[in-house]
Design a protein around this motif. Structure first.
Motif, PDB file in Angstrom:
ATOM      1  N   ALA A 133      49.083  37.657  30.731  1.00  0.00           N
ATOM      2  CA  ALA A 133      49.003  36.755  31.880  1.00  0.00           C
ATOM      3  C   ALA A 133      48.024  35.601  31.643  1.00  0.00           C
ATOM      4  O   ALA A 133      48.334  34.441  31.941  1.00  0.00           O
ATOM      5  CB  ALA A 133      48.602  37.542  33.119  1.00  0.00           C
ATOM      6  N   LEU A 134      46.860  35.897  31.091  1.00  0.00           N
ATOM      7  CA  LEU A 134      45.843  34.853  30.936  1.00  0.00           C
ATOM      8  C   LEU A 134      46.265  33.828  29.892  1.00  0.00           C
ATOM      9  O   LEU A 134      46.141  32.626  30.102  1.00  0.00           O
ATOM     10  CB  LEU A 134      44.494  35.460  30.562  1.00  0.00           C
ATOM     11  CG  LEU A 134      43.839  36.362  31.610  1.00  0.00           C
ATOM     12  CD1 LEU A 134      42.488  36.866  31.118  1.00  0.00           C
ATOM     13  CD2 LEU A 134      43.672  35.647  32.940  1.00  0.00           C
TER      14      LEU A 134
ATOM     15  N   THR B 155      49.150  33.399  39.172  1.00  0.00           N
ATOM     16  CA  THR B 155      47.785  32.856  39.073  1.00  0.00           C
ATOM     17  C   THR B 155      47.811  31.327  39.133  1.00  0.00           C
ATOM     18  O   THR B 155      46.926  30.717  39.734  1.00  0.00           O
ATOM     19  CB  THR B 155      47.069  33.321  37.783  1.00  0.00           C
ATOM     20  OG1 THR B 155      47.872  33.006  36.642  1.00  0.00           O
ATOM     21  CG2 THR B 155      46.819  34.824  37.798  1.00  0.00           C
TER      22      THR B 155
ATOM     23  N   ARG C 149      33.420  36.369  39.117  1.00  0.00           N
ATOM     24  CA  ARG C 149      34.727  36.716  38.553  1.00  0.00           C
ATOM     25  C   ARG C 149      35.511  37.716  39.397  1.00  0.00           C
ATOM     26  O   ARG C 149      36.641  38.048  39.059  1.00  0.00           O
ATOM     27  CB  ARG C 149      34.547  37.285  37.139  1.00  0.00           C
ATOM     28  CG  ARG C 149      33.931  36.313  36.148  1.00  0.00           C
ATOM     29  CD  ARG C 149      33.814  36.957  34.767  1.00  0.00           C
ATOM     30  NE  ARG C 149      35.121  37.236  34.216  1.00  0.00           N
ATOM     31  CZ  ARG C 149      35.692  36.515  33.250  1.00  0.00           C
ATOM     32  NH1 ARG C 149      35.061  35.511  32.699  1.00  0.00           N
ATOM     33  NH2 ARG C 149      36.894  36.830  32.814  1.00  0.00           N
ATOM     34  N   ARG C 150      34.898  38.234  40.450  1.00  0.00           N
ATOM     35  CA  ARG C 150      35.607  39.240  41.258  1.00  0.00           C
ATOM     36  C   ARG C 150      36.722  38.601  42.080  1.00  0.00           C
ATOM     37  O   ARG C 150      36.565  37.493  42.589  1.00  0.00           O
ATOM     38  CB  ARG C 150      34.632  39.970  42.189  1.00  0.00           C
ATOM     39  CG  ARG C 150      33.836  41.039  41.456  1.00  0.00           C
ATOM     40  CD  ARG C 150      32.871  41.715  42.384  1.00  0.00           C
ATOM     41  NE  ARG C 150      31.824  40.782  42.811  1.00  0.00           N
ATOM     42  CZ  ARG C 150      30.921  41.065  43.744  1.00  0.00           C
ATOM     43  NH1 ARG C 150      30.930  42.224  44.351  1.00  0.00           N
ATOM     44  NH2 ARG C 150      29.999  40.171  44.057  1.00  0.00           N
ATOM     45  N   SER C 151      37.827  39.327  42.227  1.00  0.00           N
ATOM     46  CA  SER C 151      39.003  38.767  42.897  1.00  0.00           C
ATOM     47  C   SER C 151      39.155  39.297  44.312  1.00  0.00           C
ATOM     48  O   SER C 151      39.006  40.494  44.544  1.00  0.00           O
ATOM     49  CB  SER C 151      40.269  39.153  42.126  1.00  0.00           C
ATOM     50  OG  SER C 151      40.197  38.707  40.801  1.00  0.00           O
TER      51      SER C 151
ATOM     52  N   ARG D  37      41.851  40.356  47.187  1.00  0.00           N
ATOM     53  CA  ARG D  37      43.185  40.939  47.029  1.00  0.00           C
ATOM     54  C   ARG D  37      43.944  40.873  48.333  1.00  0.00           C
ATOM     55  O   ARG D  37      43.352  40.930  49.411  1.00  0.00           O
ATOM     56  CB  ARG D  37      43.076  42.418  46.595  1.00  0.00           C
ATOM     57  CG  ARG D  37      42.304  42.660  45.320  1.00  0.00           C
ATOM     58  CD  ARG D  37      43.050  42.202  44.077  1.00  0.00           C
ATOM     59  NE  ARG D  37      42.197  42.363  42.893  1.00  0.00           N
ATOM     60  CZ  ARG D  37      42.563  41.993  41.664  1.00  0.00           C
ATOM     61  NH1 ARG D  37      43.742  41.449  41.459  1.00  0.00           N
ATOM     62  NH2 ARG D  37      41.757  42.146  40.646  1.00  0.00           N
TER      63      ARG D  37
ATOM     64  N   THR E  85      43.729  36.780  43.548  1.00  0.00           N
ATOM     65  CA  THR E  85      43.788  37.114  42.129  1.00  0.00           C
ATOM     66  C   THR E  85      42.577  36.480  41.452  1.00  0.00           C
ATOM     67  O   THR E  85      41.728  35.878  42.111  1.00  0.00           O
ATOM     68  CB  THR E  85      45.101  36.610  41.499  1.00  0.00           C
ATOM     69  OG1 THR E  85      45.175  37.048  40.135  1.00  0.00           O
ATOM     70  CG2 THR E  85      45.192  35.092  41.520  1.00  0.00           C
ATOM     71  N   TYR E  86      42.527  36.616  40.142  1.00  0.00           N
ATOM     72  CA  TYR E  86      41.538  35.897  39.352  1.00  0.00           C
ATOM     73  C   TYR E  86      42.138  34.548  38.972  1.00  0.00           C
ATOM     74  O   TYR E  86      43.310  34.469  38.613  1.00  0.00           O
ATOM     75  CB  TYR E  86      41.183  36.713  38.106  1.00  0.00           C
ATOM     76  CG  TYR E  86      40.245  36.007  37.169  1.00  0.00           C
ATOM     77  CD1 TYR E  86      38.910  35.802  37.516  1.00  0.00           C
ATOM     78  CD2 TYR E  86      40.677  35.549  35.934  1.00  0.00           C
ATOM     79  CE1 TYR E  86      38.045  35.142  36.653  1.00  0.00           C
ATOM     80  CE2 TYR E  86      39.818  34.900  35.061  1.00  0.00           C
ATOM     81  CZ  TYR E  86      38.507  34.695  35.430  1.00  0.00           C
ATOM     82  OH  TYR E  86      37.654  34.054  34.576  1.00  0.00           O
TER      83      TYR E  86
ATOM     84  N   ARG F 180      34.275  46.070  49.933  1.00  0.00           N
ATOM     85  CA  ARG F 180      32.971  45.900  49.281  1.00  0.00           C
ATOM     86  C   ARG F 180      32.319  44.573  49.640  1.00  0.00           C
ATOM     87  O   ARG F 180      31.432  44.092  48.932  1.00  0.00           O
ATOM     88  CB  ARG F 180      33.123  46.073  47.771  1.00  0.00           C
ATOM     89  CG  ARG F 180      33.459  47.531  47.396  1.00  0.00           C
ATOM     90  CD  ARG F 180      34.063  47.674  46.020  1.00  0.00           C
ATOM     91  NE  ARG F 180      33.385  46.879  45.018  1.00  0.00           N
ATOM     92  CZ  ARG F 180      32.278  47.244  44.387  1.00  0.00           C
ATOM     93  NH1 ARG F 180      31.715  48.394  44.652  1.00  0.00           N
ATOM     94  NH2 ARG F 180      31.744  46.463  43.490  1.00  0.00           N
TER      95      ARG F 180
END
Lengths: 127, 363
Positions: free
Chosen positions: B32-33, B221, B282-284, B286, B305-306, B335
């Motif tokens: 994907a990246l 993305t 960097r946390r996504s 959702r 997403t990221y 969180r």
């Protein structure tokens, strides 16, 4: 590390022992399932983990997954490189993509983990 | 499961295949990246043959379709594309669509795979509408070098296509329709081809070393970074175009379902907003994460997403109007991930609007 000499949990973590330190990572099967990893949250050094406790979080493009402690023990080292290069887990899951190291582990729990051959059969059952 | 004409080629290439709205489609080829970066820097090709295509013939059909959407379709000039929404009786969105005015009397309409059965039923009930979905393959050629690649293959008609225009043409030895658009934010073209030519065209494109095959994961993305909503995920039958961030696409001076209600909402400002959000690391975020300001619930993440080109998490969120302001900080999910509301698009370096005629003029 040589995958054949490692032990495995049914949550797809691997554990490798060297000189009384137990290295933990996620398996090639797990990283393949997750896809490109984009973020890793590491446990605090000194943290005491019980078997099955959430130790780290691995996020991919697709989803976030918990990494569980495959055995009880104390975190003595974490792989800070993953904070800037989480893709190391995809590229080298059994090597430079290790996540944390444990000491003072529960030896009985370690013995209960799967061997390489058992884990391979386990993965075949899952896919 | 339904299969596109390119499915055997994807399988041969070792693509990871997933079920998307009942279609077997490639999730990713190399990863994907890597595919995301490929489209931002060079050229990626996407198999979008699962999407729906319709031909609308005659002024009566154009008028009738227009009255089911928020766009002024009779007023759309030939050669131009418009992004719009097909509405149910209450003004909720059945699907979003891109409409190309082919000439005075015909429209070409592109819709999504998810609600296609319902959309086809509504559209083909109108006089003079033909469903071309089964006979049409769609290949999206996306990325800053896409124009050079297509010109290199002799596809001359794209030379002068401006952003959001299209034409009927011959390209790579086949009759096709081309629009300059796509859902990635990069300079790109969508090719609508007869199904039996798809494999040949796909393989020709991939012979160019600047081109790589890309899948749904990168498509997601790329579109989330551009703050483009996805039908059935960021909006649906319970969402009006106002609530889906489509206000600038609403032509108020025509009759369409839910118009009165939407005018009231517009004038009072009392309606939910779809806004881009980014995380601070960097946390996504959702899909489904609840959103709070302090202890107060203010909405939900609809896509998350990221963002590889942003280097942070990125998403779209449906929020109450009071927090739909750039710079507002929100707490998301179990969180309490910190997010910031930003103006669309979250990613601002895309080449999609590039003036290609300037490129020709350059030395």
């Amino acid at each position: 590390m040589n995958p054949e000499s490692l032990k495995y949990s049914d949550e797809h973590e691997w554990v490798g022992e060297s000189n009384g330190v137990y290295v933990v990572g996620i398996t090639d099967f797990a990283q393949e399932k997750l896809g490109d990893i984009t973020y890793v949250e590491l446990p605090a050094i000194g943290r005491k983990l019980a078997r099955g406790e959430e130790a780290a979080i691995v996020e991919s493009v697709k989803a976030a997954s918990d990494v569980f402690a495959p055995v009880s023990g104390t975190v003595v080292e974490v792989n800070y490189t993953l904070e800037n290069d989480p893709g190391l887990i995809n590229r080298d899951p059994f090597g430079r993509g290790w996540i944390f190291k444990l000491k003072d582990i529960n030896a009985a729990e370690y013995d209960e983990l799967m061997t390489y051959i058992a884990y391979r059969a386990f993965c075949q059952g899952e896919s | 499961m339904k299969y596109t004409p390119l499915y055997p080629v994807h399988e041969e290439r070792g693509a990871k295949i997933v079920d998307f709205a009942g279609w077997a489609l490639p999730l990713q080829f190399s990863g994907a990246l890597a595919e995301h970066v490929q489209v931002r820097d060079r050229v990626g090709v996407f198999d979008c043959s699962h999407m729906g295509e319709f031909l609308v013939n005659g002024p009566r059909a154009i008028e009738a379709l227009g009255s089911l959407t928020v766009a002024d379709l009779p007023g759309l000039p030939p050669g131009r594309c418009r992004y719009t929404a097909l509405l149910n009786e209450t003004g909720g969105i059945i699907d979003d669509m891109v409409v190309l005015r082919l000439d005075e009397t015909r429209l070409f309409v592109v819709t999504n795979a998810g609600p296609l059965d319902q959309v086809a039923e509504i559209l083909t009930a109108l006089p003079g509408v033909e469903n071309l979905s089964d006979q049409t393959a769609k290949i999206d050629v996306q990325g800053p070098l896409s124009r050079e690649v297509l010109l290199g293959l002799g596809c001359e008609t794209i030379r002068s296509l401006a952003y959001w225009t299209g034409s009927e043409t011959t390209c790579l030895g086949t009759a096709c329709r081309v629009t300059r658009g796509g859902y990635t934010g990069e300079l790109g073209y969508e090719l609508f081809l007869p199904v039996d030519t798809a494999v040949r065209v796909w393989n020709r494109l991939l012979e160019d070393p600047r081109v790589a095959a890309c899948g749904l994961a990168a498509r997601d993305t790329l579109r989330v970074e551009m703050s483009y909503p996805l039908s059935g995920q960021d909006f649906g039958p319970d969402t009006t175009p106002l609530e889906a961030g489509m206000e600038r696409f609403i032509h108020w001076d025509h009759v369409f379902p839910g118009r009165e209600r939407m005018i009231r909402a517009r004038d009072t400002g009392d309606y939910a907003r779809l806004v881009p959000v980014v995380s601070l690391d960097r946390r996504s975020p959702r899909h489904g994460f609840d959103l709070q300001v302090g202890d107060r619930p203010v909405g939900v993440v609809t896509s998350g997403t990221y963002g590889p080109s942003l280097g942070t998490g990125v998403g779209l969120a449906r929020v109450t109007p009071d927090v739909a302001i750039s710079g507002t900080r929100l707490k998301a999910g179990p969180r309490s991930l910190e997010l910031e509301v930003v103006a669309p698009p979250a990613y601002r370096k895309g080449t999609c609007r590039m003036n290609v005629m300037d490129k020709d003029a350059a030395p």
